[in-house]
Design a protein around this motif. Structure first.
Motif, mmCIF file in Angstrom:
data_model
loop_
_atom_site.group_PDB
_atom_site.id
_atom_site.type_symbol
_atom_site.label_atom_id
_atom_site.label_comp_id
_atom_site.label_asym_id
_atom_site.label_seq_id
_atom_site.Cartn_x
_atom_site.Cartn_y
_atom_site.Cartn_z
ATOM 1 N N LYS B 435 -67.895 27.974 10.395
ATOM 2 C CA LYS B 435 -68.739 28.495 11.460
ATOM 3 C C LYS B 435 -69.988 29.201 10.930
ATOM 4 N N GLN B 436 -69.865 29.830 9.751
ATOM 5 C CA GLN B 436 -70.984 30.641 9.270
ATOM 6 C C GLN B 436 -71.632 30.045 8.024
ATOM 7 N N GLY B 437 -71.080 28.955 7.529
ATOM 8 C CA GLY B 437 -71.679 28.286 6.381
ATOM 9 C C GLY B 437 -71.562 29.054 5.081
ATOM 10 N N LEU B 438 -70.613 29.981 5.011
ATOM 11 C CA LEU B 438 -70.414 30.708 3.750
ATOM 12 C C LEU B 438 -69.809 29.760 2.710
ATOM 13 N N ASN B 439 -70.071 30.025 1.429
ATOM 14 C CA ASN B 439 -69.408 29.216 0.413
ATOM 15 C C ASN B 439 -68.006 29.762 0.168
ATOM 16 N N ARG B 440 -67.260 29.022 -0.629
ATOM 17 C CA ARG B 440 -65.848 29.317 -0.825
ATOM 18 C C ARG B 440 -65.602 30.778 -1.254
ATOM 19 N N ALA B 441 -66.367 31.203 -2.273
ATOM 20 C CA ALA B 441 -66.141 32.532 -2.830
ATOM 21 C C ALA B 441 -66.540 33.617 -1.827
ATOM 22 N N GLN B 442 -67.688 33.413 -1.187
ATOM 23 C CA GLN B 442 -68.144 34.397 -0.187
ATOM 24 C C GLN B 442 -67.132 34.513 0.945
ATOM 25 N N ALA B 443 -66.681 33.344 1.405
ATOM 26 C CA ALA B 443 -65.753 33.333 2.540
ATOM 27 C C ALA B 443 -64.477 34.064 2.178
ATOM 28 N N TRP B 444 -63.981 33.824 0.987
ATOM 29 C CA TRP B 444 -62.736 34.479 0.575
ATOM 30 C C TRP B 444 -62.930 35.989 0.492
ATOM 31 N N ALA B 445 -64.051 36.390 -0.108
ATOM 32 C CA ALA B 445 -64.312 37.819 -0.253
ATOM 33 C C ALA B 445 -64.400 38.488 1.121
ATOM 34 N N ARG B 446 -65.081 37.815 2.052
ATOM 35 C CA ARG B 446 -65.219 38.366 3.404
ATOM 36 C C ARG B 446 -63.865 38.401 4.109
ATOM 37 N N ALA B 447 -63.034 37.370 3.885
ATOM 38 C CA ALA B 447 -61.704 37.337 4.493
ATOM 39 C C ALA B 447 -60.872 38.523 4.026
ATOM 40 N N VAL B 448 -60.947 38.797 2.734
ATOM 41 C CA VAL B 448 -60.196 39.935 2.193
ATOM 42 C C VAL B 448 -60.706 41.239 2.805
ATOM 43 N N GLU B 449 -62.041 41.338 2.939
ATOM 44 C CA GLU B 449 -62.632 42.510 3.582
ATOM 45 C C GLU B 449 -62.089 42.704 5.006
ATOM 46 N N LEU B 450 -62.050 41.592 5.748
ATOM 47 C CA LEU B 450 -61.577 41.655 7.137
ATOM 48 C C LEU B 450 -60.111 42.063 7.187
ATOM 49 N N ILE B 451 -59.314 41.522 6.264
ATOM 50 C CA ILE B 451 -57.894 41.865 6.234
ATOM 51 C C ILE B 451 -57.734 43.364 5.960
ATOM 52 N N ASP B 452 -58.605 43.857 5.091
ATOM 53 C CA ASP B 452 -58.594 45.282 4.810
ATOM 54 C C ASP B 452 -58.989 46.064 6.063
ATOM 55 N N ARG B 453 -59.995 45.543 6.777
ATOM 56 C CA ARG B 453 -60.514 46.231 7.951
ATOM 57 C C ARG B 453 -59.474 46.376 9.062
ATOM 58 N N VAL B 454 -58.586 45.388 9.187
ATOM 59 C CA VAL B 454 -57.584 45.487 10.247
ATOM 60 C C VAL B 454 -56.369 46.300 9.801
ATOM 61 N N GLY B 455 -56.544 47.046 8.703
ATOM 62 C CA GLY B 455 -55.532 48.038 8.337
ATOM 63 C C GLY B 455 -54.357 47.489 7.566
ATOM 64 N N ILE B 456 -54.564 46.410 6.823
ATOM 65 C CA ILE B 456 -53.464 45.897 6.005
ATOM 66 C C ILE B 456 -53.676 46.346 4.568
ATOM 67 N N PRO B 457 -52.725 47.106 4.039
ATOM 68 C CA PRO B 457 -52.860 47.557 2.648
ATOM 69 C C PRO B 457 -52.756 46.371 1.691
ATOM 70 N N ARG B 458 -53.269 46.524 0.518
ATOM 71 C CA ARG B 458 -53.278 45.485 -0.526
ATOM 72 C C ARG B 458 -53.774 44.145 0.030
ATOM 73 N N PRO B 459 -54.994 44.126 0.566
ATOM 74 C CA PRO B 459 -55.476 42.918 1.252
ATOM 75 C C PRO B 459 -55.564 41.685 0.356
ATOM 76 N N GLU B 460 -55.935 41.879 -0.924
ATOM 77 C CA GLU B 460 -56.073 40.699 -1.782
ATOM 78 C C GLU B 460 -54.754 39.970 -1.933
ATOM 79 N N GLU B 461 -53.697 40.770 -2.091
ATOM 80 C CA GLU B 461 -52.374 40.177 -2.256
ATOM 81 C C GLU B 461 -51.924 39.526 -0.946
ATOM 82 N N ARG B 462 -52.160 40.222 0.174
ATOM 83 C CA ARG B 462 -51.708 39.704 1.472
ATOM 84 C C ARG B 462 -52.455 38.441 1.877
ATOM 85 N N ALA B 463 -53.696 38.313 1.421
ATOM 86 C CA ALA B 463 -54.478 37.131 1.777
ATOM 87 C C ALA B 463 -53.809 35.866 1.256
#
Lengths: 314, 640, 349
Positions: B435-463
């Motif tokens: 939807k936003q045309g992000l590349n793979r690395a950007q998208a992953w980094a943003r996904a981890v950020e979002l997971i963190d934002r919704v209050g999930i601890p250890r977002p990188e692992e949970r992703a």
């Protein structure tokens, strides 16, 4: 993933044990004495005792089983009662033929089956769906060997596009190999493609109703992406689970279709062995086929694990 | 509390009816073929024009003629007569092998399924072993022991096919054993025997019948195959398989020989399989297929004249405005409405609650906004304006652009709304890439950020976790993160806390509030739970039987419900009162779409009904909207 | 009511064994860890907890659907755990059940008559006509009628199906009915119809109920006593009003406070007053100590070291929490954060 493979391999142990016991007990289930079969009506008592001794039939059953198993594990499946050739040698000589047929027909069945199943599921009750469903119902009713006969009549005898009979090994000429296996593979693969198409269709229709498909579409992902990435990945899970069964069916069907095309594969060997009550040959055939099926099962299990994270042991 | 999405599916009956004609013809033809087969099998001696074994070498390999309708074979035998006598073999073969398979497989399967334990383990390993040998090879091996011939070959096939009956019976018993009604029977004290025979066995019969038809077809094919390779029926006896064997040898001289037996086999197997299909469909545990209505859409008769005027005042910073929305679902004999004249608006940063029970149309409203109503269900009237753009006027490609970017949805059950095959992080990243045309690395980094934002601890692992590895609350946070990934201006939340425990529900509601403060999106919050609505919503619209009956600010609604349904619902809430039973109730049940009263749809459950309630009641008011002609009176009554 | 309990559960443990590869080994899952409960004749005990708390396992153990791995269940003079899952008919007929999902708890292939008379068939020698007559009586008890006898379950709404299930449970006039979430699958407007029905039949026949639910407010209406479960432990038990209005265990309070109030203004105030929020992935269970320690706002070092026993609570009942140990100071704020919802009684028609 390694854990899954180890787990599946361990699960094979009881299966192979039971297959080996079933196979071994053939000899004792046989109504006639194998020794009589070997020496024939003219044999003397002395000859009888000799052969019996040579075959080890005087020893207790469990010892005979262990000896037989020990040899089988090393690839020695004994020699034919009928003409004393090595069973392993005879089977290995024919194996590439039957394997070519099975592999090619599996490829045809999977390609046609998945394509038709997906197309039908995408538009339930459309003409594509009706046509695919009708074709699948029809395909499952046609005997593969009869279909083979008809294919021969049309494409080999009349049109002369393909050879009517015989088999060219892949190593000799890939092109001729392809020409020689294409008709039998179509004859063989059609009914399996019908079965797979039905499986894919019903799995796909089920998956398309799942929340995660609606969620993916709600997220605005392109329709094709939702279908081929999100839906198909999940719809193939139950299909893969029955794939090994379909390949087993194809392997069995190859035995009969070979006869139509006068192809000298495992089928011819098996039919001759039954007629001659050639027990070691039958035992060898069963074991080799089980070996093949088990290998395919292992492969599909691993594929299943790849597609379905829940199947992986944690 | 589990509330199913209120997409009632009258699609089922439609399908049954529309298929009836086609299915009826197919069934009749298939049945006729089988009756003919049975007739020929019994009366072969009288019907067949010649003795099937009478040879006449003078007439060998002739084509069809008046004397021999289907020609003659290599020994001059009449093909038609042999074909008719082949029917007998086919019937005997199918009956023998199937009977053996059922008698052997079903009892053993029932026994090991119910008992379980070591017997189950042993038998299933043996079955697995047999199944891992190609069926024909098993049959060949058994024939090697028993010898060739029709009956022996059929015993072999019977043993072979018994494995499928065994697995079927065992599978059904295992599934039934877990059914609540079997547990009920155990609580009642029914004996094992009675549970097996009275409660479980009737449910095994339908799949069993289907399996029998499948097996009959498979037996016919296998018998033909075995006879073809010379291990089944022995010459000179006439079976379709042996006839094909003969035909194969003379393909070059007379290919027609292969046609009659082939057609006979195909017709018979096809008829049996088709009957099996029809049986399976009519037993109907199959997957319900989404359908388009066959008959042209019948006009909704209950909606008189034009749509009612929209009383909705225009407000500043309106994100969504729905006007006179009407949604129809297919039903026997046309379509019935599930949503009528629905109008509402939501402003930026506002949460509107859509509250109602099952069948009220609240879930379909959300799906209608997204244009995801599903086949057969369609929005027939009205406008859906998102940021001023009418979504109903957009092409499918255009609305695909809107979804995700401008409007997103969170579903009821987080464990089923995330794809089980992919990691949760990749599912968020995918949206960002597409939807936003992000590349793979950007998208992953943003996904981890979002997971963190919704209050999930250890977002990188949970992703990197798969949905089934997360708890329900955790999975719902992921679904929310995905929905908000493109910063939509409208978020539709469909019962997002219903599948969760109450303490987790509180955390998720807090998260919604928190995210709304940050992202400023409008929320359409669909729920059946007034308490949840009281907590999260700014305004609430109460739905009943496809229409809005009341709309008010949250404080006003709870302090002073004006519609009798709202009041009744409020008083029926478990923690609304402290008293002992009898608890306040609303009598009767929610009417199904199509069964709505023609006037006020709540009238037959309402304690305040008067004659005027039988006419269509408009939605009235300005700040507060009520669809009740006595709202004013009742308000006075309550105040006094 | 006599003082001798109808059913007495002592130190009950229920353990499920995960199946591993060869059916041997596997990890145990302790669903119930030492539960103590008792119900007197004609009394209703509400058993409340969230998913995975073990409340349904207790129900199943009482019904003999699972075998207890420890402890005892005494029903009258009989020890139920000793019978494993094979109760003699005399006991079976006295303990009946109504399950949660009315769509799966009735056998789709049986008629209403067959479903309702099945217990009579198993336990009595009534003939067909007598059974049918009794079935009609039973249907009347649940506000259904004779015309429904020959229909199949799929022809009924959820609420009606639950009535049929109740009729079947009443057939043998049992002393105890286990109600496993009997209304949670129903619409709000039909829930109370079923609750009222259950309440009326209890008064009429003097049946005791063990009512399992996840909603404290719901069971409060109908229960004499309430027990609260968390991760296999009963953390609080006591008279219904005391537990509902003055919860002693922090978990009970959290459970009550998590349900939003029907008064939005009061709910906003309560939300503002809420200070403590446990981490969403706080480990559910620790090896030692109180099961609630990782989510408890009042956790003390002692809670992590040892398992709190059940302490007596003023107003009746017990709570397994060191806040109520006799040597502890005054318990902090045991009342609920705010009062009852301000909601008017329905206007009289």
């Amino acid at each position: 993933m390694l854990k899954l493979i180890v787990q599946r391999l361990l699960a094979l142990v009881p299966l192979l044990f039971i297959v080996s016991v079933l196979t071994f007990s053939f000899t004792s289930l046989l109504p006639s004495d194998p020794v009589d079969l070997i020496i024939g009506d003219a044999g003397t008592q002395q000859q009888y005792e000799m052969v019996r001794e040579r075959l080890g039939l005087n020893e207790p059953v469990h010892l005979r089983y262990l000896q037989w198993l020990g040899r089988a594990v090393q690839g020695d499946l004994g020699s034919s009662f009928f003409n004393s050739v090595s069973v392993m040698g005879a089977v290995m000589q024919r194996l590439p033929v039957t394997l070519s047929l099975t592999a090619m027909s599996a490829l045809i069945a999977i390609l046609i089956g998945v394509a038709a199943g997906v197309a039908a599921a995408l538009r339930p009750r459309s003409w594509v769906d009706r046509f695919a469903t009708l074709g699948a119902t029809f395909g499952q009713a046609v005997p593969n060997f009869w279909f083979g006969l008809i294919l021969v009549a049309i494409f080999a005898v009349n049109l002369r596009w393909f050879p009517a009979t015989g088999f060219t090994p892949l190593t000799e000429s890939p092109w001729e190999w392809l020409r020689s296996v294409i008709l039998p593979s179509i004859a063989l693969g059609t009914s399996s493609s019908a079965a797979i198409a039905r499986q894919v269709r019903s799995a796909m229709v089920g998956v398309l109703q799942q929340d995660y498909i609606r969620a993916a579409r709600a997220q605005g992902l392109p329709f094709r992406r939702v279908i081929f990435r999100h839906a198909l990945t999940n719809a193939l899970v139950p299909v893969v689970a029955v794939l090994s069964f379909q390949i087993t069916v194809l392997l069995g069907g190859a035995l009969i279709v070979e006869q139509v095309f006068a192809i000298n594969g495992l089928g011819t060997l098996a039919i001759a062995a039954v007629r001659q009550q050639d027990i070691p040959m039958l035992q060898g055939l069963v074991l080799v086929m089980v070996g093949l099926v088990v290998t395919v099962q292992l492969a599909t299990d691993i594929l299943y694990g790849l597609l379905n994270p829940k199947a992986r042991p944690s | 509390m589990t509330s199913k999405p209120d997409t009632l599916s009258p699609a089922g009956p439609v399908r049954a009816r529309s298929r009836l004609n086609g299915a009826h013809i197919v069934t009749s033809v298939a049945a006729a073929v089988l009756v003919l087969l049975a007739f020929l099998a019994v009366f072969a001696d009288w019907v067949a024009p010649y003795d099937p074994l009478r040879q006449s070498l003078m007439e060998a390999l002739q084509g069809p003629s008046a004397a021999h309708w289907l020609g003659t074979d290599d020994l001059g035998r009449d093909v038609l007569s042999r074909l008719i006598h082949g029917c007998r073999i086919a019937v005997i073969a199918a009956a023998e092998a199937t009977t053996i398979a059922v008698l052997l497989g079903v009892p053993i399967g029932l026994f090991i399924g119910y008992r379980g334990g070591v017997w189950d383990w042993i038998v299933m390993r043996i079955v697995e072993a047999v199944v891992s040998i190609p069926g024909i090879m098993v049959a060949i091996a058994i024939i090697a022991i028993l010898g060739a011939g029709l009956h022996r070959a059929m015993i072999a096939l019977g043993i072979l096919f018994s494995t499928s009956f065994l697995r079927l019976a065992r599978g059904v018993v295992l599934a039934e054993r877990e059914e609540v009604y079997v547990r009920s029977a155990r609580v009642i004290g029914a004996s094992d025997r009675r549970i097996l025979m009275r409660h479980i066995f009737p449910n095994i019969a339908p799949p069993l019948i289907v399996q029998v038809t499948l097996t009959v077809g498979a037996v016919l094919l296998a018998e033909a195959g075995l006879s073809f390779i010379g291990l089944g029926v022995q010459p000179p006896q006439a079976s379709w398989g042996t006839m094909l064997n003969t035909a194969a040898a003379f393909m070059d001289f007379n290919w027609f020989l292969s046609v009659p037996p082939g057609i006979a086999i195909i017709l018979t197997v096809l008829s049996v399989n088709l009957l099996g299909d029809v049986l399976r469909d009519s037993i109907g545990r199959g997957i319900a297929v989404e359908t388009r209505p066959e008959t042209p859409a019948a006009r909704f008769a209950a909606a008189p004249g034009a749509a009612e005027p929209v009383v909705l005042p225009r407000r500043a910073d309106e994100v969504l405005r729905v006007e006179n929305l009407q949604v129809m679902v297919p039903a026997p004999g046309g379509e019935v409405p599930v949503i009528t004249d629905l109008s509402f608006s939501i402003a930026r940063g506002e949460t509107l609650g859509l509250v109602g029970e099952s069948g009220s149309g609240k879930t379909l409203t959300g799906l209608a906004i997204l244009g995801l109503l599903g086949a057969g269900v369609r929005a027939t009237h009205g406008a859906i304006l998102l940021n001023g753009q009418d979504l109903r006027a957009l092409s499918p490609r255009q609305i695909e652009q809107v979804r995700g970017n401008e409007v997103a949805m969170v579903f009821q059950d987080p464990t089923t709304s995330l794809n089980p095959a992919f990691t949760v992080g990749s599912q968020i990243a995918e949206v960002l890439r597409v939807k936003q045309g992000l590349n793979r690395a950007q998208a992953w980094a943003r996904a981890v950020e979002l997971i963190d934002r919704v209050g999930i601890p250890r977002p990188e692992e949970r992703a990197r976790a798969y949905p089934h590895e997360l708890s329900g609350g955790m999975a719902q946070r992921i679904a929310i993160a995905r929905a908000l990934s493109c910063n939509p201006s409208l978020l539709i939340a469909d019962e997002p806390t219903t599948a969760l425990d109450v303490t987790v529900q509180q955390e998720i509601l807090d998260l919604f509030r928190d995210l709304q403060a940050e992202f400023g999106m409008a929320i359409l919050f669909v729920t059946h739970d007034l308490a949840v609505a009281a907590d999260i919503c700014d305004r609430i619209s109460v739905m009943y039987a496809g229409e809005m009956v009341e709309m008010a600010g949250v404080d006003a609604l709870f302090a002073d419900p004006r519609h009798p349904y709202t009041a009744g619902l409020l008083h029926a809430m478990p923690h609304a009162s402290d008293r002992m039973p009898p608890l306040p109730t609303i009598r009767g049940n929610v009417p199904r779409p199509g069964d709505w009263p023609s006037g006020c749809r709540f009238s037959d459950r309402c304690d305040f009904r008067v004659a005027a309630c039988d006419a269509r009641i408009p939605l009235l008011g300005r700040e507060r909207l009520v669809r009740c002609i006595r709202a004013g009176e009742l308000e006075l009554e309550a105040a006094s | 009511m006599t003082d001798k309990p109808l059913i007495e559960i002592t130190d009950l443990e229920v353990t499920y064994w995960g199946r591993s590869l060869m059916g041997i080994g596997g990890k145990p899952f302790h669903a119930v860890r030492g539960a103590n409960l008792s119900i007197r004749a004609g009394e209703t005990l509400g058993l409340v907890g969230e998913s995975g708390s073990g409340k349904s396992s207790i129900a199943n153990a009482v019904l003999g659907l699972v075998t207890a791995s420890g402890g005892s269940i005494r029903f009258g003079d009989a020890e139920l755990t000793a019978m494993r899952t094979r109760y003699p008919p005399a006991i079976r007929s006295q303990i009946q059940a109504v399950f949660q999902d009315p769509y799966s708890s009735l056998n789709p292939s049986m008629t209403v008559e067959a479903i309702v008379t099945e217990p009579l068939h198993v336990h009595t020698s009534m003939d067909r006509a007598a059974r049918r007559a009794r079935a009609i009586e039973l249907l009347k008890l649940v506000s259904l009628s004779e015309e429904h006898l020959d229909r199949h379950p799929h022809q009924f709404s959820g609420g009606q199906r639950q009535r049929i299930a109740i009729a079947a449970a009443l057939a043998l006039q049992p002393k105890l009915i286990v109600l496993d979430e009997p209304v949670s699958a129903l619409d709000v407007s039909t829930q109370n119809q079923i609750i009222n029905l259950l309440y009326e039949r209890r008064a009429e026949f003097g049946i005791a109920y063990l009512m399992i639910a996840h909603d404290l407010a719901l069971v409060h209406h109908i229960s004499d006593r309430i027990a609260v479960m968390y991760l296999g432990h009963i953390v609080e038990e006591g008279p219904s009003d005391r537990v509902y209005h003055a919860p002693a265990h922090p978990y009970t309070r959290a459970l009550l406070d998590a349900v939003p109030l029907l008064d939005p203004a009061a709910q906003r105030r309560r939300r503002a007053a809420r200070k403590f929020a446990p981490a969403p992935d706080a480990p559910r269970l620790s090896a030692t100590g109180c099961p609630y320690q990782n989510r408890c706002p009042h956790v003390m070092p002692r809670c992590r070291a040892e398992m709190p026993p059940a302490f007596a609570i003023a107003g009746g009942g017990t709570a397994a929490c060191f806040l109520h140990a006799p040597d502890a100071g005054p318990a902090p704020e045991t009342a609920r954060l705010s009062g009852q919802p301000a909601c008017k009684e329905p206007a009289a028609p």
